[in-house]
Design a protein around this motif. Structure first.
Motif, short mmCIF file in Angstrom:
data_model
loop_
_atom_site.label_atom_id
_atom_site.label_comp_id
_atom_site.label_asym_id
_atom_site.label_seq_id
_atom_site.Cartn_x
_atom_site.Cartn_y
_atom_site.Cartn_z
N UNK A 102 -3.61 4.14 -0.28
CA UNK A 102 -2.69 5.06 0.40
C UNK A 102 -3.37 5.76 1.57
N UNK A 103 -4.65 6.12 1.37
CA UNK A 103 -5.39 6.78 2.44
C UNK A 103 -5.53 5.82 3.62
N UNK A 104 -5.85 4.55 3.32
CA UNK A 104 -5.99 3.55 4.40
C UNK A 104 -4.67 3.38 5.15
N UNK B 222 -3.06 12.60 4.96
CA UNK B 222 -4.17 11.95 5.64
C UNK B 222 -3.86 11.77 7.12
N UNK C 268 -2.33 5.63 5.50
CA UNK C 268 -2.14 6.84 6.31
C UNK C 268 -2.98 6.80 7.58
N UNK C 269 -4.24 6.37 7.43
CA UNK C 269 -5.14 6.30 8.59
C UNK C 269 -4.61 5.32 9.63
N UNK C 270 -4.21 4.14 9.18
CA UNK C 270 -3.73 3.12 10.13
C UNK C 270 -2.41 3.54 10.77
N UNK D 174 -6.61 -5.28 4.59
CA UNK D 174 -7.31 -4.22 3.85
C UNK D 174 -6.49 -3.80 2.62
N UNK E 267 1.10 3.91 -11.00
CA UNK E 267 1.14 4.04 -9.54
C UNK E 267 0.96 2.66 -8.95
N UNK F 99 -11.82 6.04 6.62
CA UNK F 99 -10.75 5.94 5.61
C UNK F 99 -11.38 5.93 4.21
N UNK G 27 5.93 0.65 4.15
CA UNK G 27 5.41 2.01 3.96
C UNK G 27 4.68 2.47 5.23
N UNK H 200 0.21 1.88 -5.65
CA UNK H 200 -0.95 1.83 -4.77
C UNK H 200 -2.04 2.76 -5.32
N UNK I 229 -5.27 5.44 -4.67
CA UNK I 229 -5.47 6.51 -3.69
C UNK I 229 -6.11 5.95 -2.42
N UNK I 230 -7.12 5.09 -2.62
CA UNK I 230 -7.84 4.50 -1.48
C UNK I 230 -6.89 3.72 -0.57
N UNK J 10 0.19 11.37 0.01
CA UNK J 10 -1.20 11.06 0.40
C UNK J 10 -1.27 10.53 1.83
N UNK J 11 -0.50 9.49 2.19
CA UNK J 11 -0.61 9.02 3.58
C UNK J 11 -0.22 10.08 4.61
N UNK K 276 -10.89 8.75 1.37
CA UNK K 276 -10.37 8.34 0.06
C UNK K 276 -11.30 8.85 -1.05
N UNK L 105 5.63 5.70 7.42
CA UNK L 105 4.69 6.80 7.71
C UNK L 105 4.54 6.95 9.23
#
Lengths: 248, 210
Positions: B43-45, A143, B47-49, B89, B36, A189, B98, B38, B40-41, A139-140, A193, B102
């Motif tokens: 993990x997305x955050x 994204x 990835x974005x950061x 966050x 799981x 973000x 992590x 983490x 999904x939200x 996922x990361x 999500x 990434x």
């Protein structure tokens, strides 16, 4: 994503390539950017990667990226000149030693543009799932690639909002640029999500994975061409003219 | 597992975390549903950061045109600021390693050299995690800021140690290396202040409630 970033995602040459081929090209390009130092060999790779980027994004988008890179290069030139005047021993450079880092950057940017603008996040996620990466990495990573166009769009939104103000400019670096950019980042973000959750993408997904499909002829041809280009660039590096840095 | 069911569980999990944070009772987030760690939200955050950290620091480094002390400090300041916001966050253990992992993978796609520093960076992040735990978890901004500072200082110390090993015959070069690490550390401490200021803005806007 803003529609103008794409020509037509399904019909471009780059969109027809498999995500794995594009990822491999990115990794090979970034390693070549680190290893190679001759402007000629990097120039060859930049020319080829530009052709690939033009197959994924509009020429205007690629031109904007190049103009931004040129502005960064001029800024860096100014900084290097100031440092060279203050500490002459620290900065030994000629025009090539400044061009080389920017050729490296352009090579990486071209390949990254190709990957991020022509690969749907669904395809990238499916490929990462098929190669059995754990969910907390899939996922990361998906994204990270998908967020680049969104981030450009966020920057454009802040610029447009600044134009609506009486002065038509960004008012202050903190409240005018840094804080709105961070807020937009966090909202984007959340949007991404939400989209991922609605598409059923979850770190806890344990469903059946589809088998990994074979690479198509187009992918194999592009990878073979990339390999030949890397060999040619390496030959230029070791047998071509040598560009030594000169004192400032 | 059904996707809609997973979304509902995640939403319930977020709501529970929100309630707990409002009561001010919880420092560490509860585990995500279905095994799981983490959601999904989160993990997305992450990835974005990770993307923004890598892209912005590379851009600042390029603009400096080489060994530029101003951009070196600015790069460190940006990194620490964004890491502090990320850890507020996504207040969970292992978020920092992590995010660094990434970032290294994004670095591999952009510029492969960053991968060389990954083992030292991850070890430094683990020290930072340890510091946050020792101080009482993610419930207080002070703990998060100190944890990030510990990770950054450990990472710089590892870098300096490596420099000592490689350049032990050239003390002059070591002095230059120490000077630049010192300038980078100034940016790191400045980043702690800007991170705290960002947190105040985010709390004021109601984006982060704890």
């Amino acid at each position: 994503m803003r529609a103008s970033f794409l020509i037509k995602a399904d019909t471009t040459f780059a969109a027809g390539l498999d995500a794995r081929a594009k990822l491999l090209l990115c990794v090979a390009g970034s390693l070549a950017a680190v290893i190679l130092s001759s402007p000629l060999s990097l120039g060859l790779l930049v020319a080829l990667s530009t052709a690939l980027a033009l197959g994924a994004a509009r020429p205007a988008t690629v031109l904007k990226v190049y103009l931004f890179s040129a502005a960064m290069m001029l800024f860096a030139l100014g900084c290097a000149a100031i440092i060279g005047l203050a500490v002459p021993d620290l900065m030994r450079w000629n025009v090539f030693s400044l061009i080389v880092p920017f050729l490296r950057m352009l090579l990486s940017v071209n390949l990254l543009l190709t990957l991020s603008l022509s690969t749907p996040v669904r395809e990238l996620f499916a490929r990462l799932q098929q190669i059995r990466l754990p969910g907390w990495l899939q996922i990361p990573l998906s994204v990270a690639v998908r967020f680049i166009p969104t981030f450009l769009e966020d920057c454009a939104q802040i610029r447009d909002a600044a134009r609506l103000r009486p002065g038509g400019k960004i008012t202050g670096m903190w409240r005018g640029l840094a804080v709105p950019l961070l807020f937009r980042m966090l909202y984007s973000a959340d949007d991404l999500a939400m989209a991922a959750e609605l598409k059923g993408i979850s770190a806890a997904y344990r469903g059946q994975r589809a088998p990994l499909p074979a690479l198509k002829t187009r992918d194999r041809s592009v990878l073979a061409l990339a390999f030949a280009a890397l060999c040619a660039a390496a030959a230029l590096q070791y047998f071509g003219p040598n560009f030594r840095p000169l004192p400032m | 597992m059904d996707a809609a069911q997973s979304g509902a569980y995640d939403a319930a999990h977020r709501a529970r975390r929100g309630d707990q944070a409002r009561r001010g009772a919880v420092a560490e987030a509860a585990p995500a549903p279905h095994g799981a760690y983490w959601s999904t939200r989160e993990l997305v955050t992450i990835g974005v950061f990770a993307t923004v950290i890598k892209a912005s620091t590379i851009m600042v480094a390029y603009m400096g045109g080489g060994m530029n002390p101003v951009t070196l400090a600015a790069k460190n300041c940006l990194y620490v600021t964004l890491m502090i916001v990320l850890l507020h966050k996504v207040p969970r253990s292992w978020t920092m390693p992590l995010a660094v992992g990434i970032t290294a993978m994004v670095s591999l796609l952009i510029m492969g050299s960053g991968v060389l520093y990954v083992p030292a960076s991850i070890a430094a992040c683990l020290l930072g995690e340890g510091a946050i735990r020792a101080l009482g978890g993610y419930g207080r901004t002070r703990n998060v800021v100190l944890g990030v500072l510990v990770a950054e200082i450990a990472s710089k110390a590892a870098g300096f140690g490596l420099s000592c090993l490689i350049m032990r015959e050239q003390p002059g070069m070591l002095a230059t290396s120490a000077l630049f690490i010192g300038i980078g550390s100034t940016g790191t401490f400045l980043g702690a202040f800007t991170g705290v200021r960002f947190m105040e803005e985010l709390r004021h806007a109601g984006i982060i409630s704890h």
